[in-house]
Design a protein around this motif. Sequence first.
Motif, PDB file in Angstrom:
ATOM      1  N   LEU A   1       0.818  -1.207   0.000  1.00  0.00           N
ATOM      2  CA  LEU A   1       0.000   0.000   0.000  1.00  0.00           C
ATOM      3  C   LEU A   1       0.850   1.255   0.000  1.00  0.00           C
ATOM      4  CD1 LEU A   1      -2.306  -0.964   3.006  1.00  0.00           C
ATOM      5  CD2 LEU A   1      -2.929  -1.193   0.603  1.00  0.00           C
ATOM      6  N   ARG A   2       0.260   2.367  -0.454  1.00  0.00           N
ATOM      7  CA  ARG A   2       0.804   3.695  -0.217  1.00  0.00           C
ATOM      8  C   ARG A   2       0.025   4.319   0.932  1.00  0.00           C
ATOM      9  NH1 ARG A   2       2.247   0.958  -4.792  1.00  0.00           N
ATOM     10  NH2 ARG A   2       3.560   2.169  -6.190  1.00  0.00           N
ATOM     11  N   SER A   3       0.662   5.222   1.661  1.00  0.00           N
ATOM     12  CA  SER A   3      -0.007   5.890   2.772  1.00  0.00           C
ATOM     13  C   SER A   3      -0.465   7.272   2.347  1.00  0.00           C
ATOM     14  CB  SER A   3       0.940   6.021   3.969  1.00  0.00           C
ATOM     15  OG  SER A   3       1.867   7.070   3.746  1.00  0.00           O
ATOM     16  N   ASN A   4      -1.252   7.877   3.199  1.00  0.00           N
ATOM     17  CA  ASN A   4      -1.672   9.258   2.993  1.00  0.00           C
ATOM     18  C   ASN A   4      -0.488  10.212   3.020  1.00  0.00           C
ATOM     19  OD1 ASN A   4      -2.779  11.822   4.965  1.00  0.00           O
ATOM     20  ND2 ASN A   4      -3.769  11.490   2.998  1.00  0.00           N
ATOM     21  N   GLY A   5       0.634   9.785   3.582  1.00  0.00           N
ATOM     22  CA  GLY A   5       1.806  10.646   3.717  1.00  0.00           C
ATOM     23  C   GLY A   5       2.906  10.337   2.737  1.00  0.00           C
ATOM     24  N   GLN A   6       2.577   9.834   1.542  1.00  0.00           N
ATOM     25  CA  GLN A   6       3.623   9.535   0.573  1.00  0.00           C
ATOM     26  C   GLN A   6       3.120   9.672  -0.844  1.00  0.00           C
ATOM     27  OE1 GLN A   6       3.503   4.860   1.227  1.00  0.00           O
ATOM     28  NE2 GLN A   6       4.850   5.261  -0.511  1.00  0.00           N
ATOM     29  N   PHE A   7       4.053   9.751  -1.790  1.00  0.00           N
ATOM     30  CA  PHE A   7       3.773   9.609  -3.217  1.00  0.00           C
ATOM     31  C   PHE A   7       4.887   8.761  -3.811  1.00  0.00           C
ATOM     32  CE2 PHE A   7       4.116  10.732  -7.689  1.00  0.00           C
ATOM     33  CZ  PHE A   7       2.820  10.453  -8.086  1.00  0.00           C
TER      34      PHE A   7
ATOM     35  N   ASP B   1       2.974   9.426   9.091  1.00  0.00           N
ATOM     36  CA  ASP B   1       1.572   9.304   9.475  1.00  0.00           C
ATOM     37  C   ASP B   1       0.720   8.909   8.270  1.00  0.00           C
ATOM     38  OD1 ASP B   1       2.336  10.162  11.974  1.00  0.00           O
ATOM     39  OD2 ASP B   1       1.689  12.243  11.654  1.00  0.00           O
ATOM     40  N   ASP B   2      -0.250   8.060   8.531  1.00  0.00           N
ATOM     41  CA  ASP B   2      -1.252   7.683   7.536  1.00  0.00           C
ATOM     42  C   ASP B   2      -2.613   8.000   8.151  1.00  0.00           C
ATOM     43  OD1 ASP B   2      -2.757   6.630   5.512  1.00  0.00           O
ATOM     44  OD2 ASP B   2      -1.901   4.621   5.593  1.00  0.00           O
ATOM     45  N   ARG B   3      -3.024   9.255   8.019  1.00  0.00           N
ATOM     46  CA  ARG B   3      -4.196   9.741   8.742  1.00  0.00           C
ATOM     47  C   ARG B   3      -5.447   8.921   8.435  1.00  0.00           C
ATOM     48  NH1 ARG B   3      -4.526  14.225   6.458  1.00  0.00           N
ATOM     49  NH2 ARG B   3      -6.517  14.241   5.360  1.00  0.00           N
ATOM     50  N   PHE B   4      -5.678   8.620   7.169  1.00  0.00           N
ATOM     51  CA  PHE B   4      -6.918   7.938   6.792  1.00  0.00           C
ATOM     52  C   PHE B   4      -7.010   6.533   7.382  1.00  0.00           C
ATOM     53  CE2 PHE B   4      -7.083  10.643   2.700  1.00  0.00           C
ATOM     54  CZ  PHE B   4      -7.707  11.669   3.395  1.00  0.00           C
ATOM     55  N   ARG B   5      -5.856   5.897   7.625  1.00  0.00           N
ATOM     56  CA  ARG B   5      -5.897   4.560   8.234  1.00  0.00           C
ATOM     57  C   ARG B   5      -5.627   4.615   9.730  1.00  0.00           C
ATOM     58  NH1 ARG B   5      -2.734   3.133   3.349  1.00  0.00           N
ATOM     59  NH2 ARG B   5      -4.254   2.438   1.789  1.00  0.00           N
ATOM     60  N   GLY B   6      -5.441   5.817  10.275  1.00  0.00           N
ATOM     61  CA  GLY B   6      -5.279   5.971  11.720  1.00  0.00           C
ATOM     62  C   GLY B   6      -3.969   5.450  12.262  1.00  0.00           C
ATOM     63  N   ILE B   7      -2.917   5.482  11.443  1.00  0.00           N
ATOM     64  CA  ILE B   7      -1.605   4.971  11.853  1.00  0.00           C
ATOM     65  C   ILE B   7      -0.642   6.143  11.925  1.00  0.00           C
ATOM     66  CG2 ILE B   7       0.306   3.461  11.189  1.00  0.00           C
ATOM     67  CD1 ILE B   7      -1.823   1.674   9.831  1.00  0.00           C
ATOM     68  N   TYR B   8      -0.026   6.342  13.088  1.00  0.00           N
ATOM     69  CA  TYR B   8       0.791   7.525  13.323  1.00  0.00           C
ATOM     70  C   TYR B   8       2.173   7.146  13.864  1.00  0.00           C
ATOM     71  CZ  TYR B   8      -3.730   9.848  12.957  1.00  0.00           C
ATOM     72  OH  TYR B   8      -4.954  10.287  12.514  1.00  0.00           O
ATOM     73  N   GLY B   9       3.207   7.765  13.291  1.00  0.00           N
ATOM     74  CA  GLY B   9       4.542   7.665  13.858  1.00  0.00           C
ATOM     75  C   GLY B   9       5.425   6.584  13.295  1.00  0.00           C
TER      76      GLY B   9
END
Length: 768
Positions: free
Chosen positions: A656-662, A670-678
């Motif tokens: 997967l890609r996270s909300n914090g990457q391209f 942080d991946d805000r939409f999946r609730g994963i931080y740090g």
Amino acid sequence: MTRKRRLSRTLEVEPYHGPAGGWGSVQSLARTLTREYVPLKGARVLLNQNKTDGFMCVSCAWAKPADPRVFEFCENGAKATTWEITHKRVTPEFFAERTASELERWDDHHLEAAGRLTHPMRWDAATDKYLPVGWQQAFAEIGRELQALPPDSAVFYTSGRASLEAAFMYGLFARAYGTNNLPDSSNMCHETTSVALPESIGVPVGTCTLDDFERTDCIFFFGQNVGTSSPRMLHQLQEAARRGVPIVTFNPLRERGLEEFVNPQAPGEMLTDTPTRISSQYYQVRGGGDTAAMMGIAKALLAREARADPGYPVMDWAFVREHTHGWDAFALAVNRCEWSEIEQRSGLRRDALEAAAAVYAQAKSAMFIYGMGLTQHERGVETVQTMVDLALMRGNIGKAGAGICPVRGHSNVQGQRTVGITEKPEMVPADKIKELFGIDVPEGKGLTTVEACAKIIDRSVSAMILLGGNLVRSVPEHRLVEPAWRKLRLTVNILTKLNRSALVHGEVSYILPCLGRIEFDEQASGRQAVSMEDSTGCMHGSRGQVPAASAHLLSEPKIIAELAKAAAPGRSTIPWDDWVADYSRIRDAIAATYPDIFHDFNARLWQPGGFHRPLGARHRQWKTATGKANFIVPSSLASDPGAEARDQDVVQLITLRSNGQFNTTIYSYDDRFRGIYGSRRVVLMHRNDINRLALAEGSMVTLSTAVDDGVTREVQGLRVVAYNIPEGCAAGYYPECNPLLPLWHHEKKAKTPAAKSIPVRVRREGPR
């Protein structure tokens, strides 16, 4: 009220129940402007993003409207822009303080976060440091190295960042040098599309435009996370949903962008925090279960047709008779499918698929949108073709509001193929290239990205020239590729920022820093513009907006021209210096080479909304072997053969890609939409699988690839996170999980890495 769970010193998990967009996106934008020290400059530049006379976004390739919004950018697009116009710099002094080996230990985020490269650099073996080098010296030395090698031992890779002008020149350079080794990032993602669609409908790209969103009655959405990968599409999806258009989604994970959206540009929505529901039906198909789901929908449609009033058929029989080939074989295959196998393979119940078919049967027009969730499987070509079969059953290609819509990734990844970046010599007009430029296009097929990696491993490739990208980090089989990469004779990276590919270097290695798309490009005839193709096949102009990060930077066309003069002198009639002086001359050359697509290129460059490439399938003209659109029967209901037969302790890993990457650019942890931080070092699993494998949420685990081929592939130090994902599947972040992906685990025809279904075992680390 949600409960925040701290699973390690760095990792926190807190389920996100907010919409895509909304205040979360606004706050994220504010942070990124501040982090790169460009709050005022960044805000001004963003107003020109994706505008007709502005610049095209440097991240995703989603379409640019003719009538853009005031803020025609998304959260991730804003991150990409501020990331490029940052005030941070990587100077010769930066390299003087650090060896390449020290920098190699930095993670992806911190390497790129260091800032923009400012000077050309050459690796020095005695000190293990990159030292400044003059441009002309660098070109001369690279030219000598390339001239000393057999042409087919050099590979010319392209990321999706390069403009049409740069990509066109790069392809001509490689062929003048003597090779078709022109792999690109398409090989890693949508090469599956480029193989599947020509066989089915006679074109290598999608058939939809933005206008189709305004006219459609139904949207089927497969394997693409719009909220992270192409957020501006949410505007079209929101408008369709508000008109009552059903959006039927098939995706293993429930992604927030496919559930709810608040438009940050709509004051009323922001004040009331009232989201728009995006998907009307959401089916969490098993990873690799899409072919089975599609065949189930087809089976349900045929059952409805058998019960239908003859005056109101479900099938578009006139279209099938006049425009298609292979219907009888496809219908027979559908009827032979058993519901029990369809349910097992897809992970979905029969009544769910019948409900999806009921929606489709009532729609006068339907669009089929998909991403790498379909393409990155061993039989991804068949999956895409089965989706096309669904469209053909009801005549949903070649009419308003209908068609096939593959969502491409990087901003010009589709366009560079259009102007000749391909390893397949039959895909370029060799006679015209000979006539116009005096270049004899080599007859031998070049290397795909996967094939290039295999040749690096067996020492057949000696040189890698990289026009953008971070190939070392993005390819499969890290444990074999990286050591072999260090044995290359020559590595050249044309980059805006530092990344791992520049640090895992060959014997002779150069970093050639280039202008970014957002910067002014001053040449002999004045300030230049470039162009690119979006995901819907429309061509757009793009103008720089800010001064260059360094006076020592050169443009991509200039770097390519100088390399061509140094490495392939006298092997073409191209006036390289004239082209660099005035990019309109490059566009004239593109138009002469590909007149059907690019006639009057310069005159049409600034057309609002771009000008569209001609596509026969949009007009029901089928450039296929049969002269018609083809129903193609999948060989199996499984997109990844053998997945069902593996041991019970094996799960199928989806990257997967996270909300914090391209792509390989990591903006944050942080991946805000999946609730994963740090932290990104996680594996997402269904609670039943966690219990079945005697694990617990927060357990530290090692993933190892569940194949026996003599190669050990594992990723250590991952935390287990309980997540809403189908049983038997797991998910982890790309590129951190790339070491688990075997080089041979790819789409059988397209050779796209099968990164959406990697068989892995999960082993707990430390005491129980």
